[in-house]
Design an enzyme around this catalytic site. Structure first.
Site, PDB file in Angstrom:
ATOM      1  N   ALA A 170      42.176  46.057  34.024  1.00  0.00           N
ATOM      2  CA  ALA A 170      40.739  45.859  34.273  1.00  0.00           C
ATOM      3  C   ALA A 170      40.128  45.048  33.133  1.00  0.00           C
ATOM      4  O   ALA A 170      40.127  43.813  33.174  1.00  0.00           O
ATOM      5  CB  ALA A 170      40.055  47.202  34.446  1.00  0.00           C
ATOM      6  N   ARG A 171      39.657  45.731  32.095  1.00  0.00           N
ATOM      7  CA  ARG A 171      39.109  45.069  30.920  1.00  0.00           C
ATOM      8  C   ARG A 171      39.473  45.880  29.680  1.00  0.00           C
ATOM      9  O   ARG A 171      39.397  47.117  29.696  1.00  0.00           O
ATOM     10  CB  ARG A 171      37.569  44.973  31.020  1.00  0.00           C
ATOM     11  CG  ARG A 171      37.080  43.848  31.915  1.00  0.00           C
ATOM     12  CD  ARG A 171      37.451  42.474  31.331  1.00  0.00           C
ATOM     13  NE  ARG A 171      37.060  41.360  32.176  1.00  0.00           N
ATOM     14  CZ  ARG A 171      37.828  40.816  33.127  1.00  0.00           C
ATOM     15  NH1 ARG A 171      39.032  41.275  33.358  1.00  0.00           N
ATOM     16  NH2 ARG A 171      37.389  39.785  33.823  1.00  0.00           N
ATOM     17  N   GLU A 215      40.342  38.804  23.128  1.00  0.00           N
ATOM     18  CA  GLU A 215      41.426  38.035  23.744  1.00  0.00           C
ATOM     19  C   GLU A 215      41.453  36.626  23.166  1.00  0.00           C
ATOM     20  O   GLU A 215      40.410  35.963  23.190  1.00  0.00           O
ATOM     21  CB  GLU A 215      41.247  38.002  25.271  1.00  0.00           C
ATOM     22  CG  GLU A 215      41.469  39.395  25.859  1.00  0.00           C
ATOM     23  CD  GLU A 215      41.509  39.416  27.385  1.00  0.00           C
ATOM     24  OE1 GLU A 215      41.377  38.358  28.012  1.00  0.00           O
ATOM     25  OE2 GLU A 215      41.680  40.506  27.938  1.00  0.00           O
ATOM     26  N   HIS A 259      46.674  38.748  29.861  1.00  0.00           N
ATOM     27  CA  HIS A 259      45.659  38.644  30.920  1.00  0.00           C
ATOM     28  C   HIS A 259      46.186  37.799  32.092  1.00  0.00           C
ATOM     29  O   HIS A 259      45.640  36.749  32.436  1.00  0.00           O
ATOM     30  CB  HIS A 259      44.357  38.039  30.370  1.00  0.00           C
ATOM     31  CG  HIS A 259      43.165  38.388  31.197  1.00  0.00           C
ATOM     32  ND1 HIS A 259      41.903  38.545  30.665  1.00  0.00           N
ATOM     33  CD2 HIS A 259      43.012  38.614  32.532  1.00  0.00           C
ATOM     34  CE1 HIS A 259      41.039  38.839  31.628  1.00  0.00           C
ATOM     35  NE2 HIS A 259      41.694  38.882  32.774  1.00  0.00           N
TER      36      HIS A 259
HETATM   37  N1  LIG Z   1      43.605  41.475  34.810  1.00  0.00           N
HETATM   38  C1  LIG Z   1      43.110  40.596  35.642  1.00  0.00           C
HETATM   39  O1  LIG Z   1      43.466  39.445  35.623  1.00  0.00           O
HETATM   40  C2  LIG Z   1      42.104  41.046  36.647  1.00  0.00           C
HETATM   41  C3  LIG Z   1      42.084  40.484  37.925  1.00  0.00           C
HETATM   42  C4  LIG Z   1      41.135  40.923  38.835  1.00  0.00           C
HETATM   43  C5  LIG Z   1      40.231  41.880  38.459  1.00  0.00           C
HETATM   44  N2  LIG Z   1      40.244  42.364  37.200  1.00  0.00           N
HETATM   45  C6  LIG Z   1      39.297  43.380  36.768  1.00  0.00           C
HETATM   46  O2  LIG Z   1      39.547  44.547  37.532  1.00  0.00           O
HETATM   47  C7  LIG Z   1      38.357  45.264  37.696  1.00  0.00           C
HETATM   48  C8  LIG Z   1      38.180  45.628  39.165  1.00  0.00           C
HETATM   49  O3  LIG Z   1      38.075  44.478  39.952  1.00  0.00           O
HETATM   50  P1  LIG Z   1      37.721  44.632  41.509  1.00  0.00           P
HETATM   51  O4  LIG Z   1      37.853  43.285  42.112  1.00  0.00           O
HETATM   52  O5  LIG Z   1      38.450  45.749  42.079  1.00  0.00           O
HETATM   53  O6  LIG Z   1      36.182  44.992  41.390  1.00  0.00           O
HETATM   54  P2  LIG Z   1      35.366  45.900  42.398  1.00  0.00           P
HETATM   55  O7  LIG Z   1      33.952  45.651  42.074  1.00  0.00           O
HETATM   56  O8  LIG Z   1      35.825  45.674  43.796  1.00  0.00           O
HETATM   57  O9  LIG Z   1      35.763  47.384  41.987  1.00  0.00           O
HETATM   58  C9  LIG Z   1      35.287  48.009  40.840  1.00  0.00           C
HETATM   59  C10 LIG Z   1      35.076  49.459  41.207  1.00  0.00           C
HETATM   60  O10 LIG Z   1      34.785  50.168  40.012  1.00  0.00           O
HETATM   61  C11 LIG Z   1      33.859  51.165  40.356  1.00  0.00           C
HETATM   62  N3  LIG Z   1      33.177  51.674  39.176  1.00  0.00           N
HETATM   63  C12 LIG Z   1      32.055  51.215  38.575  1.00  0.00           C
HETATM   64  N4  LIG Z   1      31.742  52.011  37.545  1.00  0.00           N
HETATM   65  C13 LIG Z   1      32.689  52.973  37.495  1.00  0.00           C
HETATM   66  C14 LIG Z   1      32.901  54.079  36.656  1.00  0.00           C
HETATM   67  N5  LIG Z   1      32.072  54.348  35.633  1.00  0.00           N
HETATM   68  N6  LIG Z   1      33.962  54.875  36.895  1.00  0.00           N
HETATM   69  C15 LIG Z   1      34.800  54.610  37.921  1.00  0.00           C
HETATM   70  N7  LIG Z   1      34.637  53.572  38.761  1.00  0.00           N
HETATM   71  C16 LIG Z   1      33.604  52.758  38.542  1.00  0.00           C
HETATM   72  C17 LIG Z   1      32.943  50.489  41.331  1.00  0.00           C
HETATM   73  O11 LIG Z   1      32.235  51.434  42.109  1.00  0.00           O
HETATM   74  C18 LIG Z   1      33.909  49.674  42.155  1.00  0.00           C
HETATM   75  O12 LIG Z   1      34.314  50.383  43.298  1.00  0.00           O
HETATM   76  C19 LIG Z   1      37.266  44.379  37.122  1.00  0.00           C
HETATM   77  O13 LIG Z   1      37.014  44.776  35.796  1.00  0.00           O
HETATM   78  C20 LIG Z   1      37.891  43.021  37.096  1.00  0.00           C
HETATM   79  O14 LIG Z   1      37.319  42.207  36.142  1.00  0.00           O
HETATM   80  C21 LIG Z   1      41.176  41.983  36.284  1.00  0.00           C
HETATM   81  O1  LIG Z   2      38.107  39.352  36.398  1.00  0.00           O
HETATM   82  C1  LIG Z   2      38.983  38.627  36.831  1.00  0.00           C
HETATM   83  O2  LIG Z   2      38.879  37.978  37.891  1.00  0.00           O
HETATM   84  C2  LIG Z   2      40.274  38.543  36.101  1.00  0.00           C
HETATM   85  O3  LIG Z   2      40.202  39.163  34.879  1.00  0.00           O
HETATM   86  C3  LIG Z   2      40.827  37.175  36.019  1.00  0.00           C
HETATM   87  O4  LIG Z   2      40.406  36.498  34.882  1.00  0.00           O
HETATM   88  P1  LIG Z   2      40.924  34.996  34.639  1.00  0.00           P
HETATM   89  O5  LIG Z   2      40.204  34.155  35.619  1.00  0.00           O
HETATM   90  O6  LIG Z   2      40.538  34.664  33.244  1.00  0.00           O
HETATM   91  O7  LIG Z   2      42.380  35.018  34.861  1.00  0.00           O
END
Ligand SMILES: NC(=O)c1ccc[n+]([C@@H]2O[C@H](COP(=O)([O-])OP(=O)(O)OC[C@H]3O[C@@H](n4cnc5c(N)ncnc54)[C@H](O)[C@@H]3O)[C@@H](O)[C@H]2O)c1
Ligand SMILES: O=C(O)[C@H](O)COP(=O)(O)O
Length: 626
Positions: free
Chosen positions: A313-314, A343, A362
């Protein structure tokens, strides 16, 4: 108001602030400067006319920035700049997305810019596209002020964009929330399996010439409990896949609907229940002030000894120092991390270097398929926004469906014009703090979205009396900043539901009016308007019914009801070559007081207005710019 009407407040305004605005401008709207006729010269007047491209026009109008206002003012029409917009792409974006962008604008790809260089470049850009590596700070919005209209985040997380600053500067932020979901979920599962079976460590060891079969005995996943923290798009896909691996999955998400979890066969549980029962914990929530370091010394202490944590996630949702301690003490047996507070993390990061940690830089969204999809998704959103469409992925603006937008188009114009008129009726010394908007409509509450209308009323009220540019993105913020409270009320009337709105009334209370007749019997400045044949009309001023098309400018005269008044005033205007485009007289009763509303194409000069004021039967008058 119809006697059958029922009154139902639909909006308890969030725009209530007793705090002083941050800017050096007046804290309320008491700075109406006056010239001889009580009207401040207005540089921001748009000669708004509905066209065949009504829909596009409306959105352009509601998202317009200072830059566009300058251009439209000077050219006196509502068209966007003819020049191609400039789109700065500050991180690698898939070629398919770049092609979409190039069809609309000049695309500048400049990667690894320093914050200073980004600020320098942004001042000439209409749009900026970033991934997670670019910090779009307040300084960036300040540097882009008046030009930068849209920031596109090619991905989900918008924690690297200062949304508050974007909103204050009226800049739309859009993201690409769907195209990398599967990639992130797959990466989460890859890390889960790799961690459980020590794949990274065993691989490194083998490459170093060792053969340590006993050292890298792993743990099985089947039958273990996985807690998915954040059951959104990625979280639910991880849950689905983990169930396929035979895991018992629970989830914690305060905002997720139970039926969505049930559909995946997952139980939604409390935070504590999730972290105390899980063998594996996978993080999928956004980084917000609430989730910042939510995994810390206290929460690690509650976990099952030997728990394993995956974070795609983050980084900021974990207190990284506390995680190192939990790894050292064995509370956390292993961690698999794709994201970090800083990062890239420091080369000597204790966390990254920890023997029980596996880490990737990442990479969650980094598959060919996801990057192609994200690039197209963000390019289309940015192009749409620059073309005047409201994006379905707007992060800091209300999303209004295109069909709603088309339907509301003439009412949007009416709303802004009524706002402009109402504010000009306030006398120079008065401060406006409270505005009420009454919509009379046959529609049920769910069938009338008034956010757009409210934004345009706010625009109409604020722009004539300040240098602030108001649009759909920043309207509520600007109103709040100026201490302006806007409340809305719906009056359900028995008319055709075909029309979204029968009439809009604006009331301003606790102020003096420079035109006493605009004050209703209940003591507020009050004006009403309707859309007739697609054109905005003023239909009521104070207690006087009138009917004048809101084109050009307006003169309101209160006079003794007697013959010859129309001719007299018409002659005065005619002598100064001022063309009357509409005229309407409303009166209380015969030969008593009447109100004459005169639409004029040109602005009458001082002499014409003095002569109107000198007509003995005219008791008061006001000239209003639209
Ligand atoms: N590593 C990567 O490259 C990568 C890729 C995609 C997404 N992400 C990260 O993953 C996370 C989720 O992405 P997503 O597309 O599923 O987003 P999303 O908005 O669909 O899902 C996030 C969920 O978190 C819930 N939430 C909010 N506050 C919360 C809390 N305090 N406790 C528990 N749940 C809570 C929300 O209700 C929501 O359902 C984001 O932080 C996104 O930036 C990372
Ligand atoms: O929040 C996101 O969509 C992911 O963390 C992806 O990040 P990036 O575009 O830097 O790969």
């Amino acid at each position: 108001m119809a006697s059958s009407a029922s009154t139902k407040p639909i909006f308890s305004s969030p725009i209530i602030s007793s705090s002083q605005p941050k800017s050096s401008k007046s804290s309320n709207l008491s700075f109406l400067s006056s010239n001889t006729f009580g009207v401040k010269p207005n540089n921001n007047i748009n000669n708004l006319k509905l066209s065949s491209q009504q829909h596009s026009f409306v959105v352009k109008s509601v998202l317009k920035t200072a830059d566009q206002t300058k251009q439209t003012t000077s050219s006196n029409n509502v068209a966007f700049n003819d020049e191609k917009p400039t789109i700065l792409v500050s991180e690698k974006l898939g070629e398919a997305g770049l092609q979409v962008l190039r069809q609309l604008g000049n695309v500048v790809c400049a990667y690894d810019l320093s914050p200073e260089d980004l600020c320098k470049k942004i001042s000439s850009c209409d749009a900026l596209i970033v991934r997670s590596g670019t910090k779009v700070t307040r300084q960036v919005f300040e540097a882009g002020q008046g030009k930068l209209k849209v920031v596109g985040r090619a991905g989900v997380g918008i924690d690297n964009v200062d949304l508050q600053a974007a909103t204050e500067f009226g800049c739309l932020v859009v993201n690409a929330p769907t195209a990398n979901t599967i990639a992130a979920a797959e990466h989460g599962i890859a890390l889960l399996a790799a961690m459980a079976r020590n794949v990274s460590q065993a691989d490194a060891s083998l490459k170093a010439g060792k053969w340590l079969r006993n050292k890298y005995v792993g743990v099985s996943m089947v039958g273990k409990t996985l807690a998915v923290m954040g059951f959104g798009k990625v979280g639910s896909e991880v849950a689905r896949r983990a169930k396929g691996l035979g895991m018992n999955v629970v989830a914690h998400d305060p905002y997720a609907p139970a039926d969505r979890a049930r559909a995946v066969g997952v139980e939604l549980v409390s935070f504590d229940q999730a972290i105390t029962t899980a063998d594996f914990i996978s993080l999928h929530m956004p980084l917000t002030p609430t989730t910042n370091k939510v995994f810390n010394e206290n929460t690690f202490a509650k976990m099952k000894k030997g728990v394993r944590i995956i974070n795609v996630a983050r980084g900021g949702v974990i207190d990284e120092d506390a995680l190192v301690k939990a790894l050292d003490s064995g509370i956390v047996a292993q961690a698999a991390l794709d994201v970090f507070t800083e990062e890239p993390p420091a080369k000597d990061s204790k966390l990254v270097q920890h023997e029980n940690v596996i880490a990737t830089p990442h990479l969650g969204a980094s598959t060919k398929e996801a990057q192609e999809g994200v690039a197209i998704e963000i390019a289309e959103a940015v192009v749409g926004a620059l073309n005047g469409e409201l994006s379905a992925t707007a992060v800091n603006a209300p999303m209004v469906a295109p069909e709603v937008l088309s339907e509301l188009a003439p009412y949007v114009v009416l709303a802004e014009k009524l706002g402009r008129l109402a504010v000009q009726l306030v006398s120079g010394g008065s401060g406006i703090q409270s505005i009420k908007v009454v919509y009379r409509s046959a529609r049920g509450p769910d069938d009338l979205d008034t956010r757009l209308l409210r934004a345009m009323i706010t625009k109409g009220i604020i722009e004539p009396i300040s240098n602030t540019i108001v649009n759909l993105v920043n309207a509520d913020y600007i109103a709040k900043q100026k201490g302006l409270r806007i409340s809305e009320e719906r009056v359900v009337v028995d008319s055709s539901p075909e029309l979204p709105v029968e009439s809009i009334q604006i009331q301003i209370s606790h102020v003096e009016s420079k035109f006493a007749s605009a004050v209703s019997e209940t003591g507020q400045i009050s004006i009403d308007g309707k859309v007739k044949y697609g054109t905005p009309h003023l239909t009521c001023v104070g207690s006087f019914g009138v009917d004048v098309s809101l084109e050009g400018n307006l003169i309101l005269c209160r006079q003794i009801d007697q013959p010859g008044m129309i001719g007299l005033v018409g002659n005065i205007l005619g002598e100064q070559n001022v063309n009357v485009n509409y005229m309407s007289v409303g009166r209380m009763s015969r030969r008593k007081k009447a109100l004459m509303a005169i639409g004029v194409d040109e602005e009458p000069n001082k002499e014409a207005l003095t002569n109107i004021g000198a007509v003995p039967a005219i008791e008061e008058f006001v000239f209003l710019k639209l």
